[in-house]
Design an enzyme around this catalytic site. Structure first.
Site, mmCIF file in Angstrom:
data_model
loop_
_atom_site.group_PDB
_atom_site.id
_atom_site.type_symbol
_atom_site.label_atom_id
_atom_site.label_comp_id
_atom_site.label_asym_id
_atom_site.label_seq_id
_atom_site.Cartn_x
_atom_site.Cartn_y
_atom_site.Cartn_z
ATOM 1 N N HIS A 114 14.166 -10.266 9.990
ATOM 2 C CA HIS A 114 13.304 -11.624 10.127
ATOM 3 C C HIS A 114 14.210 -12.507 9.167
ATOM 4 O O HIS A 114 13.721 -13.709 9.542
ATOM 5 C CB HIS A 114 11.813 -11.527 9.820
ATOM 6 C CG HIS A 114 11.839 -11.325 8.222
ATOM 7 N ND1 HIS A 114 10.618 -11.469 7.540
ATOM 8 C CD2 HIS A 114 12.636 -11.177 7.069
ATOM 9 C CE1 HIS A 114 10.593 -11.259 6.252
ATOM 10 N NE2 HIS A 114 12.112 -11.031 5.743
ATOM 11 N N TRP A 159 0.880 -1.180 -0.072
ATOM 12 C CA TRP A 159 0.055 0.087 0.114
ATOM 13 C C TRP A 159 0.864 1.261 0.055
ATOM 14 O O TRP A 159 1.502 1.374 1.033
ATOM 15 C CB TRP A 159 -0.795 0.117 1.244
ATOM 16 C CG TRP A 159 -1.878 1.251 1.375
ATOM 17 C CD1 TRP A 159 -2.885 1.537 0.720
ATOM 18 C CD2 TRP A 159 -1.461 2.463 1.859
ATOM 19 N NE1 TRP A 159 -3.290 2.780 1.049
ATOM 20 C CE2 TRP A 159 -2.582 3.321 1.804
ATOM 21 C CE3 TRP A 159 -0.529 2.981 2.749
ATOM 22 C CZ2 TRP A 159 -2.514 4.585 2.298
ATOM 23 C CZ3 TRP A 159 -0.341 4.143 3.358
ATOM 24 C CH2 TRP A 159 -1.490 5.096 2.872
#
Length: 372
Positions: free
Chosen positions: A285, A186
């Site tokens: 991550h 987005w």
């Protein structure tokens, strides 16, 4: 007590069966991407057979090794996954997912990554655990992914990081393309952090021009820095934007300053001191807690009192559980919770000064140096 043999499969059983039998079908995703079956089907624009798709494929790419039988099975399985519509008599039609995949090339490369490297690692998870008496958690370069290559007899790749393996196997350029747009986002980075309540505009406008320096660590092809430059063209020039990417296949990135920094080397310290912003987007991550703390500590040591470290990762919840699994199996990494981020910050001499954890998408964590 066992279920009666003639009883219908309960809804719970259907759920289990439909989920655990996905893996073999997912194995055909790289075939669909390799032969551009989604693009060929969409170009036809109406219901089509595998022969029709092969004809379009040959028109586009000439003679290849794509057979009608391989195309037919692959299209059928892509329909089973919902990536296109299955019609009677082995006829196929593009749907919204097909169009999304064609319009978002990075998503096709991401699909190939998770169904190639990711699926390979998952296939060797239990074998790796059993052979090591269930040793866990995994360590970097010693995950089921490397174990797969070890058991396949490739000892050289069995000692390499996932990215190095992809480089040696010709897969890294595809992965880099995935990282440019992933599965869609987005807006731009400034748009996303504003939506989460972070006052990026205030920070940029209140900082003296000579102190405006942004360092993107592991920033791929520089998308984040270029989005920052587009948002603040009057403030940010090439010399303000530093891209640090240890990746053999990135190439030259215009409008930013490229700088080599291999943070994996113990003696290699962060070369940019006192930057306003240090950014890590989908970097930590990929790392175990130990490796994450090492990297965070290296950044903390060069941060000024006014410096910020901005971390963007997926919020750890049910929606990101599958990427959490992928990070474990391929990298010995993980997605993290609020408490886990606080622990990492504390061990690295940092403190969290802003955090936002939306239920879907990326979280945003700002860390600053703890002052004595």
């Amino acid at each position: 007590m066992t279920a009666a043999q003639n009883a219908p499969i309960p809804e719970a059983g259907k759920k289990v069966m439909s989920t655990v039998t996905l893996a073999p079908a997912l194995g055909f995703v790289p075939v669909a991407v390799h032969f551009d079956l989604f693009g060929c089907l969409q170009e036809i624009g109406k219901p089509a057979t595998a022969q029709d798709v092969c004809n379009i494929h040959r028109t586009r790419y000439g003679d290849t090794n794509l057979s009608v039988s391989l195309a037919n099975d692959t299209l059928f399985l892509m329909g089973g996954l919902g990536f296109l519509d299955l019609l009677p008599d082995d006829v196929y039609q593009a749907n919204d997912v097909t169009r999304y995949l064609v319009d978002t090339p990075s998503a096709q490369h991401g699909a190939m990554h998770f169904t190639s490297e990711g699926l390979l690692a998952s296939a060797f998870l239990m074998r790796r655990l059993m052979d090591t008496n269930f040793e866990y958690p995994f360590q970097e370069c010693d995950t089921p992914f490397q174990y797969a290559y070890k058991l396949m007899g490739n000892d050289s790749l069995a000692r390499e990081h996932v990215y190095s393996v992809m480089h040696h196997t010709g897969r890294l350029d595809s992965f880099n393309t995935f990282m440019t747009g992933k599965f869609g986002r987005w807006g731009t980075m400034p748009d996303r952090v504003r939506k989460l309540g972070y006052d990026l505009d205030g920070l940029m406008q209140s900082t003296a021009p000579e102190k405006l320096r942004i360092v993107d660590i592991g920033g791929g092809r520089g998308e984040l820095l270029l989005e920052m430059q587009a948002a603040y063209p009057h403030l940010l020039q090439k010399e303000n934007l530093v891209l640090q990417e240890y990746n053999a296949d990135i190439g030259v990135v215009p409008k930013v300053t490229e700088m080599a920094w291999n943070y994996k080397e113990d003696a290699s310290e962060q070369p940019v001191k006192g930057a306003l912003l240090y950014s890590m987007a989908h970097v930590l991550h990929n790392l175990s807690d130990i490796e994450s703390i090492k990297l965070l500590a290296k950044v903390a040591r060069v941060m000024a009192p006014t410096s910020r470290l901005l971390i963007q990762e997926f919020t750890k919840n049910a929606a990101s559980s599958t990427t959490h699994a992928a990070m474990i199996l391929m990298h010995a990494g993980r997605e993290r919770t609020r408490a886990e981020w606080r622990d990492l910050a504390a061990f690295a001499g940092l403190e969290i000064t802003f955090e936002a954890y939306p239920p879907n998408g990326e979280c945003l964590v700002e860390m600053r140096k703890v002052l004595n």
